[in-house]
Design an enzyme around this catalytic site. Structure first.
Site, PDB file in Angstrom:
ATOM      1  N   ASP A 171     -31.912  17.692  -2.455  1.00 52.06           N
ATOM      2  CA  ASP A 171     -32.557  16.712  -3.332  1.00 52.06           C
ATOM      3  C   ASP A 171     -32.726  15.320  -2.734  1.00 52.06           C
ATOM      4  O   ASP A 171     -33.112  14.395  -3.451  1.00 52.06           O
ATOM      5  CB  ASP A 171     -31.801  16.614  -4.659  1.00 52.06           C
ATOM      6  CG  ASP A 171     -30.370  16.127  -4.486  1.00 52.06           C
ATOM      7  OD1 ASP A 171     -29.844  16.216  -3.366  1.00 52.06           O
ATOM      8  OD2 ASP A 171     -29.786  15.661  -5.475  1.00 52.06           O
ATOM      9  N   GLU A 172     -32.448  15.142  -1.452  1.00 52.70           N
ATOM     10  CA  GLU A 172     -32.655  13.816  -0.871  1.00 52.70           C
ATOM     11  C   GLU A 172     -32.947  13.927   0.625  1.00 52.70           C
ATOM     12  O   GLU A 172     -32.533  14.856   1.295  1.00 52.70           O
ATOM     13  CB  GLU A 172     -31.460  12.893  -1.122  1.00 52.70           C
ATOM     14  CG  GLU A 172     -30.159  13.368  -0.536  1.00 52.70           C
ATOM     15  CD  GLU A 172     -29.030  12.359  -0.758  1.00 52.70           C
ATOM     16  OE1 GLU A 172     -29.253  11.142  -0.594  1.00 52.70           O
ATOM     17  OE2 GLU A 172     -27.913  12.808  -1.074  1.00 52.70           O
TER      18      GLU A 172
END
Length: 360
Positions: A108-109
């Site tokens: 997610d990043e």
């Protein structure tokens, strides 16, 4: 006439409550409701919490029991890692439309170096805005972003206007920005280190900046020089598209606490098999085996052994883990066991995503 200083343009993109947001997107009945992914009110830990749940103090790594206590209306859902990976691939595809210098930190990043980018746009701020809009339009989720001259400042900035926001810290703003922050907002300074800094009279970035390199090295050893540099905006780590894996791990949280070492051995056999599968998939082996034990009181203990040769075989992993298990007596019943392998032969650069397995 002096040449102007050349700075990198780094974007840190962080999806907002990623796992929980995917669940709310896929099941509209969950929208607007306090949601926890990866736990239950009886067992397990929270892997992610929606923003509605965070208002009640529900956080990742919190026990399901505590989360339910904080928020009685909390809804628990099982994690679907295959779905999260599928969405993550779509998001990364968008990143690569802008630059090939993409360094994923997790599903997610990621960091993006857009100093030279495929769009020929000199504004990293506008690129970040465009990327976030495309993620929303094409995937259906919101993302936040931090934009600055290095990875550290970009990472800190991405938390500033969450959710669904972004913050740019221009070169001349870096030091004033860092000076104004509470020390616990610094990426990499955890609760224990922050408490130690508070005891030394370091509460803000400005306080940290007032300390000499010698003072910080004395109190924080090797990390001291790192703290001395980052508060001055010095962080020269490049965005690395193919990060070298430092360790590969597999672990399991149990539906009931284990008190018998016989039952623990059964679980370790499965964990070793899972770890072997991951190692073989990525063609990685290593020398140092670490056994992780989380007790019923949530304290964590690790025991390690370094072998004279590289291994990836589940038989050797299991035998070494057994040896470590019997190294000393258990102090409590056990709620989680894990095996990790580091000191790896990663001459070939590999990136390994490690997922926590949950029982329900």
């Amino acid at each position: 006439m002096e040449e102007p200083i050349s700075y990198r343009k780094i974007i840190h993109v962080d999806m907002d409550a990623f796992y929980a947001s995917v669940e709310q997107m896929d099941n509209p009945e969950l929208k607007g409701k306090p949601l926890a992914v990866g736990g239950s009110e009886v067992r397990g830990v929270v892997s992610a919490a929606s923003y509605e749940a965070r208002k009640y103090g529900v956080r990742s790594a919190m026990s399901g029991i505590q989360a339910k206590r904080n928020c009685p209306d909390l809804i628990f859902v099982r994690p679907r890692f295959d779905r999260y990976k599928e969405i993550s691939k779509k998001i990364r595809k968008i990143f690569h439309d802008y630059t090939d210098l993409v360094e994923p930190l997790s599903l997610d990043e990621a960091y993006l170096d857009v100093t030279q980018n495929k769009k020929g746009n000199p504004s990293a701020t506008l690129l970040a805005k465009e990327i976030r809009q495309r993620i929303f339009d094409e995937v259906g989720l919101t993302a936040s972003a931090g934009i600055s001259i290095n990875k550290f400042v970009a990472k800190v900035a991405s938390d500033f206007n969450k959710p669904n926001g972004q913050k740019t810290v221009n070169p001349e703003e870096v030091e004033p920005f860092l000076e104004s922050l509470d020390i616990k907002k610094f990426y990499g300074i955890g609760k224990v280190t922050a408490e130690k800094m508070y005891q030394l009279g370091i509460f803000t970035g400005k306080d940290l900046k007032s300390k000499s390199a010698e003072f910080l090295e004395h109190h924080f050893h090797k990390s001291g020089l790192h703290y001395y540099k980052i508060v001055r905006g010095i962080h020269n780590s490049a965005v690395k598209p193919n990060r070298i894996a430092k360790s590969v791990a597999a672990e399991h949280t149990f539906s009931e606490n284990l008190t018998s070492e016989i039952f623990m051995l059964e679980k370790l056999e499965r964990i070793a098999a899972e770890l072997e599968k991951r190692l073989r998939k990525h063609k990685i082996s290593g020398k140092t085996v670490t056994l992780k034990i989380k007790y019923s009181d949530f304290t964590v203990q690790t025991r390690s052994k370094t072998l004279p040769y590289f291994i990836s075989d589940k038989g050797i992993l299991l035998e070494t883990a057994k040896e470590l298990l019997y190294q000393e007596r258990m102090k409590e019943s056990v709620r989680l066991l894990g095996i990790s392998l580091n000191n790896l032969n990663t001459d070939v650069k590999k990136s390994v995503v490690v997922q926590l397995k949950f029982d329900f």
